[in-house]
Design a protein around this motif. Structure first.
Motif, PDB file in Angstrom:
ATOM      1  N   LYS A 172      55.099   5.145  89.688  1.00  0.00           N
ATOM      2  CA  LYS A 172      55.936   6.178  89.108  1.00  0.00           C
ATOM      3  C   LYS A 172      57.130   5.527  88.424  1.00  0.00           C
ATOM      4  O   LYS A 172      57.630   4.490  88.860  1.00  0.00           O
ATOM      5  CB  LYS A 172      56.414   7.154  90.176  1.00  0.00           C
ATOM      6  CG  LYS A 172      55.276   7.881  90.905  1.00  0.00           C
ATOM      7  CD  LYS A 172      54.463   8.744  89.936  1.00  0.00           C
ATOM      8  CE  LYS A 172      53.347   9.491  90.674  1.00  0.00           C
ATOM      9  NZ  LYS A 172      52.546  10.348  89.763  1.00  0.00           N
ATOM     10  N   GLY A 173      57.594   6.146  87.352  1.00  0.00           N
ATOM     11  CA  GLY A 173      58.671   5.595  86.563  1.00  0.00           C
ATOM     12  C   GLY A 173      59.936   5.309  87.342  1.00  0.00           C
ATOM     13  O   GLY A 173      60.462   4.181  87.298  1.00  0.00           O
ATOM     14  N   ASP A 191      61.735  -2.593  73.794  1.00  0.00           N
ATOM     15  CA  ASP A 191      61.576  -1.507  74.769  1.00  0.00           C
ATOM     16  C   ASP A 191      60.801  -1.971  75.995  1.00  0.00           C
ATOM     17  O   ASP A 191      59.963  -1.245  76.553  1.00  0.00           O
ATOM     18  CB  ASP A 191      60.868  -0.300  74.131  1.00  0.00           C
ATOM     19  CG  ASP A 191      61.695   0.316  73.012  1.00  0.00           C
ATOM     20  OD1 ASP A 191      62.933   0.143  73.016  1.00  0.00           O
ATOM     21  OD2 ASP A 191      61.097   0.929  72.109  1.00  0.00           O
ATOM     22  N   ASP A 219      59.915   4.012  78.008  1.00  0.00           N
ATOM     23  CA  ASP A 219      60.899   4.923  77.411  1.00  0.00           C
ATOM     24  C   ASP A 219      61.841   5.364  78.526  1.00  0.00           C
ATOM     25  O   ASP A 219      61.462   6.149  79.409  1.00  0.00           O
ATOM     26  CB  ASP A 219      60.187   6.126  76.785  1.00  0.00           C
ATOM     27  CG  ASP A 219      61.153   7.027  76.037  1.00  0.00           C
ATOM     28  OD1 ASP A 219      62.359   6.656  75.922  1.00  0.00           O
ATOM     29  OD2 ASP A 219      60.714   8.080  75.551  1.00  0.00           O
ATOM     30  N   GLU A 221      64.411   7.271  78.428  1.00  0.00           N
ATOM     31  CA  GLU A 221      64.786   8.689  78.408  1.00  0.00           C
ATOM     32  C   GLU A 221      63.743   9.551  79.113  1.00  0.00           C
ATOM     33  O   GLU A 221      64.083  10.596  79.681  1.00  0.00           O
ATOM     34  CB  GLU A 221      64.957   9.145  76.958  1.00  0.00           C
ATOM     35  CG  GLU A 221      66.115   8.447  76.254  1.00  0.00           C
ATOM     36  CD  GLU A 221      66.277   8.904  74.820  1.00  0.00           C
ATOM     37  OE1 GLU A 221      65.455   9.755  74.373  1.00  0.00           O
ATOM     38  OE2 GLU A 221      67.208   8.438  74.150  1.00  0.00           O
ATOM     39  N   ASN A 222      62.511   9.096  79.072  1.00  0.00           N
ATOM     40  CA  ASN A 222      61.438   9.845  79.727  1.00  0.00           C
ATOM     41  C   ASN A 222      60.833   9.033  80.870  1.00  0.00           C
ATOM     42  O   ASN A 222      59.628   9.119  81.136  1.00  0.00           O
ATOM     43  CB  ASN A 222      60.334  10.191  78.714  1.00  0.00           C
ATOM     44  CG  ASN A 222      60.860  11.072  77.597  1.00  0.00           C
ATOM     45  OD1 ASN A 222      61.616  12.024  77.833  1.00  0.00           O
ATOM     46  ND2 ASN A 222      60.454  10.769  76.370  1.00  0.00           N
ATOM     47  N   ILE A 223      61.667   8.252  81.556  1.00  0.00           N
ATOM     48  CA  ILE A 223      61.158   7.397  82.630  1.00  0.00           C
ATOM     49  C   ILE A 223      60.635   8.220  83.801  1.00  0.00           C
ATOM     50  O   ILE A 223      59.762   7.765  84.560  1.00  0.00           O
ATOM     51  CB  ILE A 223      62.270   6.424  83.102  1.00  0.00           C
ATOM     52  CG1 ILE A 223      61.659   5.305  83.957  1.00  0.00           C
ATOM     53  CG2 ILE A 223      63.364   7.179  83.822  1.00  0.00           C
ATOM     54  CD1 ILE A 223      60.792   4.361  83.194  1.00  0.00           C
ATOM     55  N   ASP A 224      61.159   9.463  83.939  1.00  0.00           N
ATOM     56  CA  ASP A 224      60.690  10.288  85.049  1.00  0.00           C
ATOM     57  C   ASP A 224      59.244  10.721  84.850  1.00  0.00           C
ATOM     58  O   ASP A 224      58.541  11.010  85.833  1.00  0.00           O
ATOM     59  CB  ASP A 224      61.580  11.534  85.196  1.00  0.00           C
ATOM     60  CG  ASP A 224      63.013  11.151  85.569  1.00  0.00           C
ATOM     61  OD1 ASP A 224      63.193  10.049  86.132  1.00  0.00           O
ATOM     62  OD2 ASP A 224      63.931  11.934  85.282  1.00  0.00           O
ATOM     63  N   LYS A 225      58.794  10.784  83.595  1.00  0.00           N
ATOM     64  CA  LYS A 225      57.428  11.218  83.303  1.00  0.00           C
ATOM     65  C   LYS A 225      56.438  10.048  83.272  1.00  0.00           C
ATOM     66  O   LYS A 225      55.245  10.274  83.101  1.00  0.00           O
ATOM     67  CB  LYS A 225      57.374  11.938  81.961  1.00  0.00           C
ATOM     68  CG  LYS A 225      58.295  13.154  81.902  1.00  0.00           C
ATOM     69  CD  LYS A 225      58.235  13.783  80.515  1.00  0.00           C
ATOM     70  CE  LYS A 225      59.165  14.995  80.429  1.00  0.00           C
ATOM     71  NZ  LYS A 225      59.141  15.625  79.086  1.00  0.00           N
ATOM     72  N   LEU A 226      56.955   8.836  83.427  1.00  0.00           N
ATOM     73  CA  LEU A 226      56.094   7.655  83.307  1.00  0.00           C
ATOM     74  C   LEU A 226      55.269   7.464  84.566  1.00  0.00           C
ATOM     75  O   LEU A 226      55.776   7.624  85.687  1.00  0.00           O
ATOM     76  CB  LEU A 226      56.950   6.407  83.061  1.00  0.00           C
ATOM     77  CG  LEU A 226      56.187   5.083  83.027  1.00  0.00           C
ATOM     78  CD1 LEU A 226      55.278   4.996  81.796  1.00  0.00           C
ATOM     79  CD2 LEU A 226      57.162   3.908  83.029  1.00  0.00           C
TER      80      LEU A 226
END
Length: 296
Positions: A172-173, A191, A219, A221-226
């Motif tokens: 998980k991110g 990146d 990314d 900014e969207n690390i929670d979705k990684l």
């Protein structure tokens, strides 16, 4: 008895005499058909020489010759000398490509005119002399940077390690970001994450970490979705510091991530990393250092 022996001897003697007579007749007839030997002609030759005035030794009679007649006979008639022909000087207009003609052997060349030797003019162009374009040279020609040439000639090597999780697991991110910050990584260029000489995130880059799956980057900014099943760690040779020490840091970071998320460490061929593979990496680094010392 004596009369009988005498009669026998008389008969034998008559036979012997008859045989000798017959042999002589046969020899005479045999030699009659053959030509006479050449030595038999000598008497005829001698008679012919005597008839011509020569004696047995071949010496003829003495002759009295007048002086005037001897001089005239001794001196041969003078041969008429042929006039000497002079060849004309070679014309200057004759092309040098034309071969020089040779005069007959009976003629003697007394005067020869040669032009002064000139250096041949070489023309490697397919155009005529008057059609050759003039070459214009720029006054300022940019010189290639020596540093760029040296950099191109220097050998380089990339060492890669992978951390792969089973299909049932994912990184998980937020968890991955926390683990990377703990290991001293810093988010930066392209990146992706980088490990610098200073754990605080300053100095030259020792090795880097990227996403093993598309898009290969992170990314923030969207690390929670990684969510990813693997990451790749890589270092480039030559690099800052000691290569073996940098590889040990990268290897330790890969092992800690594998333990943290329950994955495995793979080598550059995506096979399970073994002790033998680690030794192969070490040997490769040492060989690179040796080649770098040879090339200066």
């Amino acid at each position: 008895m004596a009369d009988e022996l005498r009669l026998i001897f008389i008969i034998i003697g008559a036979l012997v005499l008859g045989g000798l007579l017959l042999h002589g007749l046969w020899t005479v007839r045999k030699n009659a058909g053959q030509p006479r030997h050449r030595y038999y002609e000598e008497p005829a030759k001698e008679e012919q020489d005597k008839a011509e005035g020569f004696d047995e030794l071949g010496v003829g009679p003495v002759r009295v010759v007048k002086r005037g007649s001897t001089d005239s006979a001794a001196k041969p008639a003078p041969a008429k000398a042929e006039p000497v022909r002079r060849t004309e000087p070679a014309r200057a207009a004759v092309s040098r490509a034309e071969p020089m003609r040779r005069e007959p052997a009976a003629e003697v060349q007394t005067e020869l005119a040669f032009d002064e030797p000139k250096e041949p003019e070489l023309n490697f162009s397919a155009l005529a002399d008057d059609e050759i374009p003039e070459t214009v040279y720029d006054s300022e020609v940019p010189e290639a940077e020596p540093e760029a040439e040296v950099a191109a000639e220097e050998p380089s090597e990339v060492l890669i390690l992978y951390v792969l999780l089973p299909e049932s697991k994912e990184m998980k991110g937020p968890d991955l970001l926390s683990a990377l910050l703990t290991l001293g990584f810093k988010y930066g260029d392209m990146d992706i994450f980088h490990r610098h000489t200073d754990s605080a995130g300053s100095g030259a880059v020792l090795f880097s970490l990227a996403n093993m799956f598309n898009p290969g980057t992170f990314d923030l900014e969207n690390i929670d979705k990684l969510a990813t099943r693997g990451v790749s760690l890589f270092m480039t040779l030559p690099g800052p510091g000691e290569p073996l020490q940098n590889f040990n840091l990268m290897h330790n970071a890969a092992k800690k991530l594998a333990e943290e998320f329950g994955g495995q460490v793979l080598d550059g061929q995506r096979s399970v990393l073994t002790v033998q593979t680690v030794r192969h990496y070490v040997d490769k680094i040492r060989e690179f250092q040796r080649q770098q010392l040879i090339h200066g």
